[in-house]
Design an enzyme around this catalytic site. Structure first.
Site, PDB file in Angstrom:
ATOM      1  CD  GLN B 142      -3.372  -1.433   1.841  1.00 12.20           C
ATOM      2  OE1 GLN B 142      -3.161  -1.216   2.877  1.00 12.20           O
ATOM      3  NE2 GLN B 142      -4.291  -1.047   1.543  1.00 12.20           N
ATOM      4  CB  CYS B 143       3.934   2.184   1.533  1.00 12.43           C
ATOM      5  SG  CYS B 143       4.228   0.835   2.433  1.00 12.43           S
ATOM      6  CE1 TYR B 144       8.531   3.128  -0.206  1.00 10.05           C
ATOM      7  CE2 TYR B 144       8.601   1.758   0.528  1.00 10.05           C
ATOM      8  CZ  TYR B 144       9.351   2.870   0.386  1.00 10.05           C
ATOM      9  OH  TYR B 144       9.895   3.470   1.421  1.00 10.05           O
TER      10      TYR B 144
END
Lengths: 142, 398
Positions: B142-144
């Site tokens: 979700q962050c990358y």
């Protein structure tokens, strides 16, 4: 497997025959075309690297000659790219003629072109790839 | 060292460097100085002895942070010019090892393999300023969120790159001979059958650890010449083994100490980090390494005065013994003999049919380049570009 670089000179009348193609079809030879030109007199010149068994090679070359093609072998020369050579000496382990040797006490690798038999063993034995094969005549020029 | 006649500290030597009064010589020059004047007088005259070595050092590689992409990626696999780099680190960090081969390399399928391009070549291309193709794949988070990223990178664009070699500068190495009946291709080069040649790989009297055989001045924080830039010794290298048999002068008679070294890749140059192809074996990186040895007292002068006549190594059979994991010595030779270009196989360990045979020697480690490194380091110190790093702790010794 036998492999050799050759130069073919085609007379005008041989130009329209599929002679090179037949080397593959009838003589089980493979080739790489390195250069090919037709001059204004409609004579052809082709540089090939021709590979196959020695027997097939010989028969194929004879076939070309029988059809009026002049076959010339390309001379090659081993050169050392001095900027790449690190003087590690690895090549001296495989050089059969002593063309490559280590000069003492400097420990420099020296290359004596006159002793070189162009066996090409040094090309892949050289870790930084300083040894290269260069054609000796101008057959690669356009 | 309580009763030494000469005593100098790192601070005193560094003060001399800054004042332009330091006396620096190479390890080759020191041999003659010690022979002529003796160690005490040599220690009074000389402050620093520079060493050098240039040879394939397989345990080498570089940590690279290639910068965050947009959208971001947590790279789980990375390739540089199609050579895999280890990516089991943070999102855009990786480690490219010198011996990693390209994905499409035919390896040894047609023996002996040529190994034309690998991790060592990627490192040389980077320091040469060439553009290198970087590809990364990921499972996405979700962050990358990215699953894949591709870009051309140069060493200049990369935010951070550090050469980090777990084992360099082996103190002494085997003399490899093939007593078998077939030609073999090893990491010690091509070895002809029936003891056709003897390959060895050490800078001998110029080699860093031969000049400080018991590691009195080398350890964490020793500043060094590394790949054309300035680097550091950070630890003992892998396989560091001080407990081997030594000569009276303390020099090990077989492979012993090793160095783990580190330095900013951006300072380094393609002349001193050379990607190499070892026929039938794999790719590697030839590393230029030079260590300055401070002459703190006459014992250090005596150590650095060591010559090729006093350094020995063991003849090992790479035809049968070595592949089986045996490295028994079949005979002993000095580096002076090896450098003469020919050795005579002598001693009871040599198989009888080869005893007395004269064989051609092959160096592998470049003395020409080693000399150039020692000379460069000497000039750096003379011109105040380089001061000595005092180690926080020295390497494990005997």
């Amino acid at each position: 497997m036998y492999s050799k670089m050759i130069i073919l000179h085609f007379p005008r009348q041989a130009l329209e025959k599929p002679l090179v193609c037949n080397l593959a079809r009838d003589f089980d030879l493979t080739f790489t075309i390195l250069n090919a030109t037709i001059n204004p007199k409609k004579e052809g010149m082709m540089v090939l690297e021709l590979s196959g068994t020695p027997q097939h090679f010989k028969a194929g070359v004879q076939y070309l000659k029988d059809h009026g093609v002049e076959v010339e072998s390309v001379g090659g020369q081993i050169r050392r790219v001095t900027e790449i050579c690190t003087h590690c000496g690895s090549c001296t382990a495989v050089c059969p003629t002593g063309a490559l040797s280590v000069k003492t006490p400097e420990m420099e690798v020296v290359f004596d072109q006159d002793k070189c038999s162009v066996c090409k063993l040094c090309i892949t034995a050289c870790p930084p790839r300083a040894m290269v094969l260069r054609p000796t005549n101008g057959s690669f020029k356009g | 060292m309580g009763d030494t006649k000469v005593k100098k500290t790192y601070a005193e030597i560094n003060a001399k460097i800054k004042a332009g009064e330091v006396v620096v010589v190479t390890a080759e020059e020191m041999v003659e100085i010690v022979q002529k004047h003796g160690p005490v007088e040599a220690a009074r005259k000389v402050d620093v002895v520079t060493t050098g070595t240039f040879a394939p050092m397989c345990s080498s590689g570089a940590f690279i942070n290639f910068g965050h992409t947009r959208p971001g990626i947590k790279a789980s696999r990375v390739w540089l010019n199609n050579v895999p780099a280890y990516a089991g680190l943070a999102a855009v960090d990786c480690y490219i090892g010198a011996t990693e081969c390209g994905e499409d390399d035919p390896l040894n399928r047609v023996f002996p393999g040529e190994f034309n391009y690998g991790g060592g070549h990627v490192i040389q291309d980077l320091v040469a300023g060439k553009s290198v193709h970087l590809k990364a794949t990921a499972y996405g988070t979700q962050c990358y969120p990215s699953n894949q990223a591709e870009k051309m990178v140069t060493l200049q664009d990369i935010p951070w790159a550090v050469l980090c070699n777990p084992r360099n500068g082996y103190q002494n190495y085997n003399c490899a001979v093939n007593f078998g009946k077939k030609m073999i291709y090893t990491y010690m080069g091509a070895l002809k059958p029936n003891a056709g040649n003897a390959n060895y790989c050490s800078a001998g009297q110029l080699s860093p650890l031969m000049n400080d055989p018991l590691y009195r001045t080398i350890g964490l924080g020793t500043r060094i010449f590394l790949g054309g830039g300035i680097g550091y010794v950070v630890w003992q290298g892998s396989q560091h083994n001080p407990s081997v048999e030594r000569t009276e002068g303390g020099v090990p008679m077989r492979p012993a100490g090793t160095l783990m070294v580190l330095g900013d890749l951006k300072q380094m140059t393609p002349r001193w980090l050379v990607g190499v192809s070892i026929q039938g074996y794999g790719t590697s990186l030839s590393v230029g390494l030079g260590v300055p040895v401070p002459i703190l007292d006459e014992q250090m002068a005596a150590y650095t005065g060591v010559s090729d006549q006093e350094i020995v190594t063991q003849i090992i059979d790479y035809g049968e013994d070595y592949p089986k994991g045996k490295a028994r010595s079949l005979g002993q030779v000095t580096y002076a003999e090896l450098r003469s270009g020919e050795i005579t196989l002598a001693g009871s360990g040599i198989p009888e049919k080869f005893r007395g045979q004269k064989i051609h020697t092959v160096p592998l480690s470049s003395m020409v380049r080693a000399r150039e490194i020692a000379e460069t380091l000497k000039q750096w110190i003379r011109h105040k570009r380089f001061v000595l790093g005092e180690p926080q702790t020295t390497l494990p010794s005997v």
